[in-house]
Design an enzyme around this catalytic site. Structure first.
Site, short mmCIF file in Angstrom:
data_model
loop_
_atom_site.label_atom_id
_atom_site.label_comp_id
_atom_site.label_asym_id
_atom_site.label_seq_id
_atom_site.Cartn_x
_atom_site.Cartn_y
_atom_site.Cartn_z
N ASP A 135 -15.38 12.76 -2.17
CA ASP A 135 -14.86 11.43 -1.83
C ASP A 135 -15.69 10.82 -0.71
O ASP A 135 -16.85 11.19 -0.46
CB ASP A 135 -13.36 11.56 -1.48
CG ASP A 135 -12.56 10.32 -1.84
OD1 ASP A 135 -12.59 9.35 -1.06
OD2 ASP A 135 -11.90 10.30 -2.90
N ASP A 136 -15.10 9.89 0.00
CA ASP A 136 -15.74 9.09 1.05
C ASP A 136 -16.43 9.96 2.11
O ASP A 136 -15.92 11.02 2.47
CB ASP A 136 -14.63 8.25 1.70
CG ASP A 136 -15.17 7.13 2.56
OD1 ASP A 136 -16.40 7.05 2.73
OD2 ASP A 136 -14.34 6.34 3.05
N ARG A 184 -10.20 -2.65 7.88
CA ARG A 184 -10.75 -1.29 7.84
C ARG A 184 -12.21 -1.28 8.29
O ARG A 184 -13.05 -0.62 7.71
CB ARG A 184 -10.61 -0.69 6.45
CG ARG A 184 -10.44 0.83 6.47
CD ARG A 184 -10.62 1.47 5.11
NE ARG A 184 -10.30 2.89 5.16
CZ ARG A 184 -10.85 3.80 4.38
NH1 ARG A 184 -11.72 3.47 3.47
NH2 ARG A 184 -10.51 5.06 4.50
N CYS A 216 -10.14 2.35 -8.29
CA CYS A 216 -9.25 2.65 -7.18
C CYS A 216 -9.32 1.47 -6.22
O CYS A 216 -10.36 0.80 -6.13
CB CYS A 216 -9.77 3.92 -6.50
SG CYS A 216 -8.93 4.33 -4.96
N ASP A 264 -2.25 5.80 -3.09
CA ASP A 264 -2.60 6.73 -2.01
C ASP A 264 -1.41 7.58 -1.60
O ASP A 264 -1.56 8.48 -0.78
CB ASP A 264 -3.13 5.96 -0.80
CG ASP A 264 -4.63 5.69 -0.93
OD1 ASP A 264 -5.27 6.31 -1.80
OD2 ASP A 264 -5.14 4.85 -0.18
N LYS A 311 -15.62 7.60 -8.78
CA LYS A 311 -14.41 6.93 -8.30
C LYS A 311 -14.87 5.65 -7.62
O LYS A 311 -15.58 5.71 -6.60
CB LYS A 311 -13.67 7.84 -7.32
CG LYS A 311 -12.41 7.23 -6.71
CD LYS A 311 -11.71 8.28 -5.85
CE LYS A 311 -10.52 7.73 -5.09
NZ LYS A 311 -9.99 8.73 -4.15
N ASP A 356 -14.05 2.62 -5.57
CA ASP A 356 -12.97 2.22 -4.66
C ASP A 356 -13.19 0.79 -4.16
O ASP A 356 -14.29 0.22 -4.28
CB ASP A 356 -12.97 3.20 -3.48
CG ASP A 356 -11.62 3.31 -2.78
OD1 ASP A 356 -10.73 2.50 -3.07
OD2 ASP A 356 -11.48 4.22 -1.95
N MET A 357 -12.16 0.19 -3.58
CA MET A 357 -12.24 -1.17 -3.01
C MET A 357 -11.08 -1.29 -2.03
O MET A 357 -9.93 -1.35 -2.45
CB MET A 357 -12.12 -2.18 -4.16
CG MET A 357 -12.42 -3.61 -3.82
SD MET A 357 -11.09 -4.40 -2.93
CE MET A 357 -9.96 -4.82 -4.23
N ASN A 358 -11.39 -1.27 -0.74
CA ASN A 358 -10.35 -1.02 0.25
C ASN A 358 -9.91 -2.18 1.14
O ASN A 358 -9.38 -1.94 2.22
CB ASN A 358 -10.78 0.15 1.15
CG ASN A 358 -10.54 1.47 0.44
OD1 ASN A 358 -9.45 1.74 -0.01
ND2 ASN A 358 -11.58 2.27 0.31
N TRP A 403 0.85 -1.19 0.00
CA TRP A 403 0.00 0.00 0.00
C TRP A 403 0.89 1.25 0.00
O TRP A 403 1.88 1.30 0.75
CB TRP A 403 -0.92 0.00 1.23
CG TRP A 403 -1.69 1.28 1.32
CD1 TRP A 403 -2.80 1.62 0.60
CD2 TRP A 403 -1.38 2.41 2.14
NE1 TRP A 403 -3.19 2.90 0.91
CE2 TRP A 403 -2.33 3.41 1.86
CE3 TRP A 403 -0.37 2.69 3.06
CZ2 TRP A 403 -2.33 4.65 2.48
CZ3 TRP A 403 -0.36 3.94 3.69
CH2 TRP A 403 -1.33 4.90 3.40
#
Ligand code: DGJ
Length: 730
Positions: free
Chosen positions: A359-360, A436, A519, A541, A469, A471-473, A192
C-alpha cells in the site's frame, strides 16, 4: 424485439422481463411518459390528456403533463432536464420530437463509462430526436431496454445546430414522471468510514434531493435513488431505481407535484456544472440505469447486481475468481522496509494467501502523508532492491504482487509540484486548500492525463505487478483549471471526469491482465462509473466486522458482492476500538472479495491455523459469492441479527450467512427463512461453522420449500457471533 412502435408511430413500448417503459409523442410533438412499471401488452395504452387535467386549474397545462424532457420557460417549474441559455440571454427551451428510430443492441457513450451488450439480441435502443426550433438545439434521448430484465439505460446528447453559442446550465440523464405519489425514497448516505447507510423516508410534499458537489460521487451520498410503495419491503412491492453511471458531482431528486404525482430525476449537479456549447458542438450526458421491480428491494438489487457484474464491469477479471490477498496498510502503515514486508508475505503464504499488496509509502521520500504524491519512483531506502526486487521475492514465495497508487494527486512537497505548480486545480490569486496535505492534479488537462498514463505505465512495466489499488483521498476545492478561459471555467469538474475516464481507459487497456481495484478513502467513489474500468472497489476504510455488516448490506442495495473489497483486520479494530472474534471477522469478509489487512507476522500459531481454515473455505465458496444471486434476509439497521444468502444460478448450492451483534437474554432461537431455492429439491449441509440447532446435522436433508416457507431455526451464542452454512441440493 423489446421495442414495439404502435401503428400510428406515436407510442413506443420498451419491454423486457416483467417491465414496460412506454413513451408517447403527442400531437404537439411533446415526448411523454405513459408508463414505467409492470409489463403491459404492446399496443395496449392510449394517451388521454384528460387523465392529467385538473378540474379547476390555475396551472399551465405543461406543468401537469408527464413530460420526459421538461425544459425551462414554458410552464414547467421543476428541475429542467435540459437548460440552455441562448444568445438572447433567455433559457426558454421547447423541445419537440422530430423523429425516432430503433436499433438492435446498445451504442457506447463516447468517453464515458456505460453498460454494454455482448450480443445485439440482448437489448434494443430507441433514439428520439427532439429540436428547439428557435435556438436550433437538438437533443437525442437514448433509451436502451434489456429484454431479460427490462432495465432501461437512459442518456441524452445535445447538439448545437444553431448559429449562436449556448450555455448549458442543466443536464439530466433521466427525469421520469410517475403517476403515483405518497412514495418512499430510498438512498444511500454516509461519511468517511460509514458509507452507504440505507435511508428510507417518505418523499413528502415538495422536493427531496441528494447531491454531491465534491467532484467525486463521494462518501456522503451514493449516485442512486429509488422510490417505492409505502408498503414495499425487501421481498414485495413496487420499486423504481435510478443509478447514475458517473464518478463526479451529481444530483438525484424526487419531486412531488401539486397533483400528487412523483418525478425521479438524476443527472449533473447544476451547482458545479455548466458547459458552453459552441455552434456545431455536441455534449453527451452520462447514463442512468433505471430498474423497476415488482418484487421489492431485493428484486431491484438483483437486476443491478447482474447487469453491473456482467455488462458494466469489463476486462479479463470480470468473470474470474478474485485472489485472496494480504494488504500491508493496517499492518504497517508507513512503517515498513523490505524485510518486514517479506516476513508478512511469508506468513501469508503459509495460510494460502495468493496476492501480496504493497500500500501507500513505497515512493519518493514518503514516510507520512505529507509528501511525494506525484513522484512515482521507488524509495530505495525502504526498498533497496526496488519494486522489481521485492516483487521477485514475493513471487519466489508463490504469491502475486500488487501495488497502491494515488495518481490523481500531488503533494506540494514533491518534485512534480515544484516543476508544474499550475498543474493542480486552483483559482487564480487564491490560496490552494490542502486536504490530507495534498492538492488535486488538473486531470482536465491533456498533458496531465499523459503524465499520469506514462508515470503509472512506467511503474507497471518495471516489475511483475498483477494488481493495482487506485486510490483518491480528497475532494475538490477551487475546482478550476488554469488552462480554461473564464467562460469555460465551470466545465472543469466534468472535463476532469472525462480526462480521468480517458486515463483509466488507456491504463487498463495497456495492462489487461492486471486486476484493478478502485478506492477513495475507502468507499468515497464506489460508483458504477469506476466499476466500468475496475471490477472491484475498496468498500470502506472501516474494517470493523460489526460496522461492515451495515456497510456490505447497504452497498448491496445497488452493487454486487463481486465489487466489494472485504478484509479481515486486527483487533482491537483501528477505527472503532472493538474486538470481534477472528471467526466473525472472517465470516463477514467472505461475503466479498476476501483479504487480510494486518501484520500476519504478529498472529499466534492458533490464529494462523484458524486463518488458514478461513482461506480454505473462501476458496471453496468464492465463485458462489461472486456470481450467486444475493438475498438480503435480515437487516443490521433493524435489530441485532443480520442475515444474507447467496444462491447459485442453477439453485443447486446456497450459502446462508447469519450474524448477531449484541446478545439479548431469554430470547427464543432465531428462525431464518431462506429465499431463491428450488422448492422441490432436498438440500443438505455441506459445511456449518457453528452446527447447533438447525435440525440438519449429520447429513439430514430438508426440502427447499421447507427452508423457504418454514425456515431454519438456530442459536447464535454470545456477542458478535456468526454462522455460515453451505448447502447443496441432492
Ligand atoms: C485510503 C485507503 O482507503 C486506505 O486503504 C489506504 O490505502 C490509504 N488511503 C493509504 O493512504
Amino acid at each position: 424485439m423489446p421495442v414495439y412502435i404502435s401503428g400510428d408511430q406515436r407510442t413506443a413500448y420498451l419491454s423486457g422481463g416483467c417491465v414496460s417503459y412506454v413513451l408517447h409523442r403527442d400531437e404537439a410533438g411533446r415526448l411523454l411518459n405513459l408508463h414505467w412499471g409492470e409489463r403491459v401488452p404492446d399496443g395496449s395504452l392510449a394517451w388521454n390528456p384528460d387523465d392529467y387535467r385538473t378540474w379547476v386549474s390555475f396551472d399551465l397545462p405543461v406543468s401537469l403533463l408527464p413530460l420526459e424532457l421538461p425544459c425551462c420557460g414554458d410552464g414547467w417549474y421543476g428541475l429542467p432536464a435540459v437548460g440552455a441559455v441562448n444568445g438572447n440571454g433567455d433559457d426558454v427551451t421547447d423541445l419537440r420530437v422530430r423523429s425516432w428510430s430503433v436499433s438492435a443492441g446498445k451504442p457506447s457513450l463516447p468517453g464515458l463509462p456505460s453498460v454494454y451488450v455482448e450480443d445485439d439480441g440482448e437489448a434494443d435502443t430507441l433514439s428520439v430526436l427532439l429540436e428547439d426550433a428557435v435556438t436550433g438545439l437538438r437533443v437525442t434521448a437514448q433509451y436502451t431496454v434489456f429484454s431479460s430484465s427490462g432495465a432501461v439505460c437512459r442518456s441524452v446528447v445535445l447538439e448545437n445546430c444553431g448559429s449562436q453559442a449556448l450555455r448549458v446550465t442543466s443536464l439530466l440523464s433521466a427525469s421520469v414522471p410517475l403517476w403515483d405519489g405518497g412514495l418512499d425514497v430510498v438512498h444511500l448516505k454516509g461519511a468517511w468510514a460509514r458509507e452507504r447507510v440505507v435511508v428510507r423516508t417518505p418523499a413528502g410534499e415538495g422536493e427531496y434531493r441528494i447531491s454531491s458537489a465534491r467532484g467525486a460521487s463521494g462518501h456522503e451520498h451514493n449516485p442512486f435513488m429509488a422510490l417505492c410503495d409505502r408498503k414495499a419491503d425487501e421481498l414485495s412491492g413496487r420499486v423504481w431505481g435510478a443509478s447514475f453511471v458517473y464518478s463526479g458531482s451529481f444530483l438525484a431528486s424526487c419531486r412531488t407535484d401539486n397533483a400528487g404525482h412523483s418525478r425521479l430525476s438524476v443527472g449533473m449537479n447544476p451547482e458545479v456544472f455548466e458547459w458552453r456549447l459552441e455552434s456545431g458542438e455536441s455534449l453527451q450526458s452520462p447514463e442512468t440505469v433505471l430498474v423497476f421491480s415488482p418484487d421489492g428491494l431485493n428484486g431491484m438489487s438483483q437486476v443491478y447486481h447482474r447487469l453491473y457484474r456482467t455488462r458494466l464491469a469489463r476486462g479479463s477479471w470480470r468473470d474470474r475468481s478474485r485472489p485472496v490477498l494480504i494488504n500491508n496498510w493496517e499492518g504497517t502503515y508507513f512503517d515498513f522496509n523490505e524485510e518486514r514486508l517479506v516476513s508478512i508475505a511469508e506468513k501469508a503464504r503459509e495460510i494460502g494467501v495468493e496476492l501480496f499488496v504493497l500500500d501507500d509509502g513505497w515512493f519518493g521520500k514518503r514516510n507520512s502523508d505529507n509528501c511525494s504524491l506525484g513522484d512515482w519512483v521507488v524509495n530505495p531506502e525502504k526498498l533497496p532492491s526496488g519494486l522489481s526486487g521485492l516483487s521477485e521475492k514475493i513471487h519466489g514465495l508463490g504469491l502475486k504482487f500488487g501495488l497502491w497508487f494515488e495518481p490523481e494527486m500531488v503533494s506540494p512537497d514533491s518534485d512534480l509540484y515544484r516543476a508544474h505548480p499550475d498543474w493542480c486545480l486552483h483559482a487564480e490569486g487564491r490560496a490552494r486548500t490542502e486536504a490530507r496535505n495534498q492538492l488535486i492534479l488538473d486531470v482536465s488537462r491533456r498533458e496531465v492525463q499523459d503524465y499520469i498514463i506514462s508515470a503509472v505505465s512506467a511503474v507497471l512495466s518495471s516489475a511483475r505487478i498483477e494488481y493495482v489499488k487506485w486510490d483518491m483521498n480528497r475532494n475538490m476545492t477551487e475546482a478550476f483549471s488554469a488552462a480554461l478561459p473564464a467562460e469555460k471555467k465551470k466545465e472543469t469538474q466534468h472535463r476532469y471526469m472525462l480526462g480521468l475516464y480517458r486515463v483509466l481507459e488507456e491504463v487498463t487497456s495497456a495492462f489487461p491482465d492486471v486486476l484493478f481495484e478502485s478506492c477513495s478513502g475507502g468507499g468515497g467513489r464506489f460508483d458504477p462509473g469506476m466499476l466500468h474500468y475496475m471490477p472491484q472497489t475498496w468498500t470502506s476504510d472501516d474494517t470493523d466486522a460489526v460496522e461492515r455488516l451495515k456497510l456490505q448490506y447497504g452497498t448491496s442495495v445497488v452493487y454486487p458482492a463481486s465489487a466489494m473489497g472485504a478484509h479481515v483486520s486486527a483487533v482491537p479494530n483501528h477505527q472503532t476500538g472493538r474486538s470481534v472474534s477472528l471467526r466473525m471477522r472472517g465470516e463477514v469478509a467472505l461475503s466479498g472479495n476476501f483479504g487480510f489487512e494486518l501484520d500476519m507476522a504478529a498472529l499466534s500459531e492458533e490464529e494462523l491455523k484458524e486463518a488458514a481454515d478461513l482461506v480454505r473455505r473462501v476458496k471453496e465458496i468464492r465463485d458462489l459469492t461472486r456470481t450467486g444471486t444475493f438475498w438480503r434476509l435480515l437487516s443490521p439497521f433493524e435489530g441485532p441479527y443480520t442475515a444474507w444468502e447467496f444462491v447459485s444460478e442453477d439453485r443447486k448450492e446456497a450459502l446462508l450467512c447469519v450474524y448477531r451483534t449484541l446478545s439479548v437474554p431469554n430470547m427464543p432461537p432465531l428462525r431464518v427463512r431462506l429465499r431463491g431455492l428450488d422448492g422441490g429439491a432436498v438440500y443438505r449441509i455441506v459445511e456449518d461453522s457453528a452446527a447447533e440447532g438447525s435440525g440438519m446435522e449429520n447429513g439430514a436433508g430438508l426440502s427447499g420449500a421447507a427452508m423457504m416457507n418454514h425456515g431454519l431455526t438456530m442459536f447464535l451464542r454470545g456477542d458478535f457471533s456468526s454462522r455460515v452454512i453451505r448447502l447443496k441440493a441432492d
